[in-house]
Every structure is written in C-alpha cells, then in structure tokens.
Design an enzyme around this catalytic site. Structure first.
Site, mmCIF file in Angstrom:
data_model
loop_
_atom_site.group_PDB
_atom_site.id
_atom_site.type_symbol
_atom_site.label_atom_id
_atom_site.label_comp_id
_atom_site.label_asym_id
_atom_site.label_seq_id
_atom_site.Cartn_x
_atom_site.Cartn_y
_atom_site.Cartn_z
ATOM 1 C CD GLU A 19 -2.552 1.418 2.601
ATOM 2 O OE1 GLU A 19 -3.491 0.627 2.763
ATOM 3 O OE2 GLU A 19 -2.204 2.282 3.440
ATOM 4 C CB ALA A 56 -11.231 11.872 5.058
ATOM 5 C CG HIS A 82 -7.280 2.407 -0.729
ATOM 6 N ND1 HIS A 82 -7.099 2.404 0.636
ATOM 7 C CD2 HIS A 82 -6.402 1.487 -1.211
ATOM 8 C CE1 HIS A 82 -6.171 1.524 0.966
ATOM 9 N NE2 HIS A 82 -5.724 0.970 -0.146
ATOM 10 C CD GLN A 180 -7.289 -1.282 12.166
ATOM 11 O OE1 GLN A 180 -7.926 -0.273 11.903
ATOM 12 N NE2 GLN A 180 -7.436 -1.912 13.305
#
Length: 289
Positions: A19, A56, A82, A180
C-alpha cells in the site's frame, strides 16, 4: 489480473502486496517523484498488486488517481485504488468510476472512509461500505476488496458486530478481505476462526505494518483498535528517540511476525509501506521473498 485470480485457493508461495499513498504538501512534485523511486525498489519483490489510498472525502483524489494512472501504465504493476464513499455523491462516484475504467483498472478496495473534519456538507448517497460495494457490483465489472479488522473497527461496539458488518460487505459482492494492521498474530488467528464459524470463506490478506517511527505508530494507535505486545512496546519506548534503532526493531519484529504467519499457513501479506521501501524490502529479503 482480478482478485479472484490472484488469491486462488490453490496457493503454494506467499502472495505479497503493498500500500502507498499520495504525498501531502507536494506542490512541486518532488515527493511524488521520490515515491516512484521507492516503488521501483518495491517492484523487485514482484508484488501481486499495489494499492493506492486517497484522503477522507476524496480530499486528494486527483493526486491519487494521477499516481494510479502512472502505475497502471506500467504493465508489470497491478494497481488497486482505494475507493471511499463517505461525503461523496452518487454523481461523484460515477465520474470516478469512469476515470478508473479509462485507466483499465480491474480491482477496487471499497471503503466507507473517515469523515474529514472540515466537511461542511456530507452527501449521504452511500453511508456504509456495503452500500458502495453493492453499487459497484451492480454497475461495474471491478473485482472488489473490502477491509477487515482483526480486533474490530474502532467504531464497532465489539468484534461480533464488526463481523456482521463484514458479512454485509461480502454478501454485497466483496471478494477479498484486506485486514487492518496487527502486531499480535493470535488476534488474526482468532479472527479467522470467527470468520470460519460464520462461513465467511473469502481470502484474507494480512495487513503488516513495518514500524519506522515511534511517533507515527503512536498516532496510528490512537485511530485504531490495535494491540502491541508488551515486549515490543517496551523496546520501542526505550529507543523512541533513536530513529535507526526503531527502524531495526520494526524490521526484526515484522520479519519474525511474517515468518510465523507463513509457517501457520497465512500466505497473503499486504504491507503498509508508508511510502518507504527500505524496511519492507529488508523484511522480504529476510524471508527470502
């Protein structure tokens, strides 16, 4: 290659993925150029895919998609953007889908996302990740990954409720579970047992964070339900002001953590690189991967 092909049931060797995220405050592009240099090092370990986050409410979506486009042009990289839905209208989602289709993207990691603190008007066409997954499944040909939380999402009252939410995402069309970060392998083993009891059999990809900064880790722990073993935390606290020592502790710990996972049949490893290649590559070298 789609997620179902990557994470097939017949698997002998570990499957590695990474990632990365768009650098912040990068007006002149120097940080992004550096990121692509780091990706070159990561590529030497032949990742099955590289995922790219965005902020966000899609706060840095344009930068993220520019990085995705560059990576997608490299035929040796399978890129998975994502894709968050909070504070996003359906029209915004549709336009984003169009962009990704033009890049020939095959895989998406579908998330609810965190509400930005400065979001004054939040569109609620999609409130939860399962709603986004369902919409993507109905309107696109993407292969869809979803997030899993071995110790429960920070907003979930308990792990049972969190798994109920995971089940909704899988029933809506989620095809793989990217977890996670965790530092106690027993948390993942327990999680897998709980999933098995619920007949949730989609591939689980273990999220591994190589610790490279004490302060950065401390910030992350404030945002997530994650247990750090006492022996590890004691070492980190002792050397918290010595960056190179912290980095070595992180490499040594993650190398042992991953080897134990592999020895116990967990062969899907997703590394949160923090846009740095040294620690991740050192860990993979230690593992012979």
């Amino acid at each position: 290659m789609k997620l179902g092909e990557i994470y097939s049931k017949i698997q002998t060797n570990p499957i590695i993925s990474f990632e990365i995220f768009p650098p912040q405050n990068d007006e002149n592009g120097e940080k992004t150029t550096k990121l692509f240099e780091e990706v070159k090092h990561l590529k030497t370990h032949t990742p099955a895919l590289i995922s790219v986050t965005y902020g966000a409410g899609g706060s840095n979506k344009d930068t993220s998609f520019a990085i995705v486009k560059t990576l997608a042009n490299d035929k040796n990289i399978n890129v998975m953007p994502h894709f968050t839905c909070v504070c996003s209208s359906k029209n915004y989602i549709q336009n984003s889908i169009k962009e990704l289709n033009e890049m020939n993207i095959k895989n998406i990691l579908a998330l609810r996302g965190d509400e930005p603190q400065d979001c004054l008007t939040c569109h609620l066409d999609f409130r939860y990740a399962n709603e986004l997954v369902s919409y993507l499944k109905e309107t696109t040909d993407f292969s869809i990954g979803v997030a899993g939380y071995p110790e429960g999402h920070i907003d979930a009252p308990n792990i049972t409720e969190d798994i109920k939410n995971l089940k909704k995402k899988l029933n809506a069309g989620g095809e793989a579970i990217f977890t996670q970060m965790f530092f106690d392998n027993s948390k993942l083993y327990n999680y897998l047992e709980l999933l098995e009891k619920q007949n949730l059999t989609k591939p689980v990809i273990a999220g591994i964070l190589p610790i490279i900064s004490y302060n950065q880790l401390d910030k992350m722990l404030s945002l997530a339900k994650v247990t750090v073993p006492k022996t590890l935390m004691t070492k980190l606290e002792k050397y918290q002001d010595k960056k190179e020592d912290i980095k070595k502790i992180g490499i040594d710990f993650a190398s042992e953590q991953c080897q134990e996972l592999i020895d116990n049949g967990i062969k899907n490893l997703h590394f949160f690189t923090l846009n740095k290649s040294y620690s991740v590559c050192s860990i993979l070298d230690n593992l012979g991967l």
